[in-house]
Design a protein around this motif. Structure first.
Motif, mmCIF file in Angstrom:
data_model
loop_
_atom_site.group_PDB
_atom_site.id
_atom_site.type_symbol
_atom_site.label_atom_id
_atom_site.label_comp_id
_atom_site.label_asym_id
_atom_site.label_seq_id
_atom_site.Cartn_x
_atom_site.Cartn_y
_atom_site.Cartn_z
ATOM 1 N N UNK A 90 0.820 -1.217 0.000
ATOM 2 C CA UNK A 90 0.000 0.000 0.000
ATOM 3 C C UNK A 90 0.850 1.262 0.000
ATOM 4 N N UNK A 91 1.917 1.251 0.779
ATOM 5 C CA UNK A 91 2.755 2.444 0.831
ATOM 6 C C UNK A 91 3.549 2.625 -0.465
ATOM 7 N N UNK A 92 3.939 1.537 -1.097
ATOM 8 C CA UNK A 92 4.579 1.652 -2.405
ATOM 9 C C UNK A 92 3.626 2.320 -3.399
ATOM 10 N N UNK A 93 2.371 1.932 -3.366
ATOM 11 C CA UNK A 93 1.414 2.531 -4.273
ATOM 12 C C UNK A 93 1.234 4.019 -3.965
ATOM 13 N N UNK A 94 1.254 4.366 -2.682
ATOM 14 C CA UNK A 94 1.167 5.773 -2.290
ATOM 15 C C UNK A 94 2.331 6.563 -2.884
ATOM 16 N N UNK A 95 3.518 5.968 -2.839
ATOM 17 C CA UNK A 95 4.693 6.628 -3.422
ATOM 18 C C UNK A 95 4.537 6.764 -4.932
ATOM 19 N N UNK A 96 4.045 5.717 -5.589
ATOM 20 C CA UNK A 96 3.824 5.791 -7.035
ATOM 21 C C UNK A 96 2.858 6.930 -7.364
ATOM 22 N N UNK A 97 1.807 7.047 -6.565
ATOM 23 C CA UNK A 97 0.826 8.106 -6.778
ATOM 24 C C UNK A 97 1.432 9.494 -6.608
ATOM 25 N N UNK A 98 2.562 9.576 -5.889
ATOM 26 C CA UNK A 98 3.234 10.855 -5.678
ATOM 27 C C UNK A 98 4.488 10.986 -6.550
ATOM 28 N N UNK A 99 4.580 10.163 -7.596
ATOM 29 C CA UNK A 99 5.636 10.349 -8.584
ATOM 30 C C UNK A 99 6.839 9.446 -8.480
ATOM 31 N N UNK A 100 6.884 8.535 -7.501
ATOM 32 C CA UNK A 100 8.054 7.676 -7.335
ATOM 33 C C UNK A 100 8.246 6.763 -8.535
ATOM 34 N N UNK A 101 9.506 6.530 -8.881
ATOM 35 C CA UNK A 101 9.835 5.574 -9.938
ATOM 36 C C UNK A 101 10.710 4.440 -9.422
ATOM 37 N N UNK A 102 11.215 4.552 -8.190
ATOM 38 C CA UNK A 102 12.153 3.537 -7.721
ATOM 39 C C UNK A 102 12.067 3.335 -6.217
ATOM 40 N N UNK A 103 12.639 2.213 -5.800
ATOM 41 C CA UNK A 103 12.831 1.902 -4.387
ATOM 42 C C UNK A 103 14.324 1.726 -4.148
ATOM 43 N N UNK A 104 14.748 1.939 -2.917
ATOM 44 C CA UNK A 104 16.164 1.777 -2.592
ATOM 45 C C UNK A 104 16.287 0.963 -1.324
ATOM 46 N N UNK A 105 17.273 0.069 -1.295
ATOM 47 C CA UNK A 105 17.414 -0.868 -0.185
ATOM 48 C C UNK A 105 18.874 -0.913 0.252
ATOM 49 N N UNK A 106 19.138 -0.365 1.434
ATOM 50 C CA UNK A 106 20.475 -0.406 1.998
ATOM 51 C C UNK A 106 20.675 -1.700 2.758
ATOM 52 N N UNK A 107 20.652 -2.818 2.044
ATOM 53 C CA UNK A 107 20.708 -4.137 2.676
ATOM 54 C C UNK A 107 22.121 -4.441 3.162
ATOM 55 N N UNK A 108 22.212 -5.304 4.170
ATOM 56 C CA UNK A 108 23.521 -5.612 4.741
ATOM 57 C C UNK A 108 24.352 -6.436 3.768
ATOM 58 N N UNK A 109 23.762 -7.537 3.272
ATOM 59 C CA UNK A 109 24.466 -8.356 2.293
ATOM 60 C C UNK A 109 23.537 -8.637 1.112
ATOM 61 N N UNK A 110 23.909 -9.567 0.258
ATOM 62 C CA UNK A 110 23.130 -9.824 -0.956
ATOM 63 C C UNK A 110 22.167 -10.998 -0.816
ATOM 64 N N UNK A 111 21.936 -11.450 0.382
ATOM 65 C CA UNK A 111 21.075 -12.614 0.585
ATOM 66 C C UNK A 111 19.643 -12.323 0.110
ATOM 67 N N UNK A 112 19.059 -13.242 -0.668
ATOM 68 C CA UNK A 112 17.692 -13.060 -1.166
ATOM 69 C C UNK A 112 16.893 -14.360 -1.102
ATOM 70 N N UNK A 113 17.216 -15.204 -0.150
ATOM 71 C CA UNK A 113 16.510 -16.479 -0.030
ATOM 72 C C UNK A 113 15.103 -16.245 0.509
ATOM 73 N N UNK A 114 14.046 -16.620 -0.251
ATOM 74 C CA UNK A 114 12.689 -16.406 0.258
ATOM 75 C C UNK A 114 12.336 -17.402 1.348
ATOM 76 N N UNK A 115 11.483 -16.962 2.244
ATOM 77 C CA UNK A 115 10.970 -17.814 3.324
ATOM 78 C C UNK A 115 9.494 -18.090 3.079
ATOM 79 N N UNK A 116 9.018 -19.175 3.641
ATOM 80 C CA UNK A 116 7.570 -19.407 3.627
ATOM 81 C C UNK A 116 6.905 -18.386 4.539
#
Length: 469
Positions: A234-260
């Motif tokens: 919902x908040x991503x959509x709010x940002x899109x409605x206000x002109x956002x084109x991107x998201x930014x993630x200051x993640x610690x490492x590159x891990x992207x393993x999905x969880x159930x």
């Protein structure tokens, strides 16, 4: 004619006369192009208020952690530099310290940018930065800052600022962005960027309160992990409605393993109780990096990652001055193993744009360029933080182009909190690109006409294409 290097029209160009002549001609194609800045950290409210900058210290020293960390390394206390809201002994005292220690910046990117700002933004000879002229320089700069044409909005016109992205909390009301979008007299596009780090990092203070507020505000009445994900959407959509084109993630490492869902709920519960181990917190963060990519496939936001940093490594500085005040330290990363789950599921989708940044420049040729050189979704982010200096920018171009060509590049990213450094940083990039392309022309690897097309694409088209502008 002023002989200071900041005024030399050939600054940063190759030393070889023939190659330098080619670089000069290529640079002319992009010298006066508008600035596209798709990632940065300025406060959009400054353009709404459009008030005069308070003094030289508050403009040039206190907010610029590139600059303050050099002085701190020489034993100068951050309080004296008015970092983190501290008043120290006043702005003029901080300015004197800066001028007295100007020699520390010899050879640094920060020193180069500051000289460029003095020469080409403030109209003041940078050779005056010295202890003997500290007070007169402060007074002259104060006069410049008081001029009506030196306020944020007027400078945006002077800088030829076309697009500027800020970095914003998911629960920000984005009122300043809405005000600017509705103001027909302000032509630059100032875009918000969705930055959810405070809501995904269990190991940071405030995680529990942030998550509770997020779910209560935007979870559509759902609770737990389900409400958490819904609130993010919902908040991503709010940002899109206000002109956002991107998201930014200051993640610690590159891990992207999905969880159930069950596994993620269990870790979220532990994080909310303050019982999650660091490894569990990273597992949850990795799951969310994957989920954000999943969301980007649905809503079209460009996804950028800035991993590999021990952020706020100094506990005492974090306590006294807050985050993002210059005490980050990079570490080595394993991109391909960490990103494999994300790339396997989303990397083949050309409509999903995924930009990889790093401060581990050994990863450019080893992993990042090969990833971007294969996966349609993946792009190489410009050199960032410690490696957005001149020689590292040259190494970046040499390390990546042979594998990716020029088309997989994010475009230059200034990533700055120092407003007046923006034109200097973008000009630096343009000169470095002209020098690199000139060498390829001189080596008969490109025609000069082909190089001219490429430099225009790198400076203007690349950021617009990658960030869907």
């Amino acid at each position: 004619m002023n002989t200071h290097p900041a005024y030399n029209p050939d600054r940063l160009f190759p030393a070889d006369p023939g190659t330098r002549d080619i670089a000069r001609r290529l640079y002319l194609y992009v010298e006066d192009m508008p600035i596209v800045s798709p990632h940065g950290h300025l406060d959009p409210q400054m353009f709404v208020d459009n008030t005069a900058f308070p003094n030289p210290t508050k403009l040039l020293i206190s907010p610029d952690h590139y600059l303050t960390r050099v002085l701190h390394s020489a034993g100068i206390e951050m309080e004296e530099l008015q970092v983190g809201g501290h008043e120290g002994k006043g702005p003029r005292h901080a300015w004197r310290l800066f001028c007295e220690n100007w020699d520390l910046y010899a050879g640094t990117a920060t020193g180069y940018w500051v000289e460029q700002e003095f020469a080409h933004v403030f109209g003041i000879d940078p050779s005056r930065i010295c202890s003997e002229q500290a007070d007169s320089l402060y007074d002259d700069l104060s006069e410049v800052l008081a001029q009506p044409d030196f306020r944020p909005r007027e400078l945006a016109d002077t800088f030829k600022l076309d697009v500027l992205a800020t970095t914003d909390d998911p629960l920000d009301d984005l009122e300043a962005h809405a005000t600017l979008r509705a103001d027909a007299s302000f032509t630059p596009r100032v875009l918000p960027t969705f930055r959810p780090d405070a809501y995904t990092k269990m190991y940071n203070p405030g995680f529990k309160g942030n998550v509770e507020k997020l779910i209560d505000t935007a979870g559509d009445g759902k609770t737990g992990y389900e409400g958490y994900l819904q609130a993010m959407r919902n908040r991503r959509q709010y940002f899109i409605d206000h002109g956002a084109v991107s998201t930014d993630h200051g993640i610690h490492n590159c891990q992207t393993q999905p969880l159930s869902a069950a596994e993620a709920q269990e870790l979220l519960d532990k994080g909310m109780r303050g019982e999650a181990t660091f490894e569990e917190a990273l597992a949850f963060e990795g799951n969310m990096t994957y989920r954000f990519a999943e969301m980007s496939q649905d809503d079209g936001l460009v996804m950028t990652i800035h991993p590999g940093v021990y952020r706020n490594s100094s506990p005492s500085a974090l306590k006294k001055f807050g985050p993002d005040t210059g005490h980050d330290v990079p570490f080595a990363l394993d991109y391909i193993n960490g990103l494999q789950p994300l790339l396997a599921d989303f990397g083949e989708n050309p409509d999903f744009h995924f930009v990889m940044f790093t401060m581990d420049e050994t990863a450019f040729s080893r992993e990042i360029a090969p990833i971007a050189g294969y996966y349609p979704a993946a792009y190489v982010g410009a050199p960032w933080w410690f490696i957005d200096e001149i020689d590292a920018m040259k190494r970046f171009r040499a390390a990546t182009t042979g594998t990716t060509g020029f088309s997989r590049y994010s475009g230059f990213i200034d990533d700055t909190r120092a407003y007046c450094s923006i034109p200097a940083r973008h000009d630096t990039s343009r000169r470095v690109e002209a020098g690199y392309l000139a060498r390829l022309v001189a080596e008969h690897r490109l025609t000069e006409d082909g190089a001219a097309d490429i430099i225009v694409d790198l400076i203007d088209n690349s950021p617009r294409r990658v960030f869907k502008l």
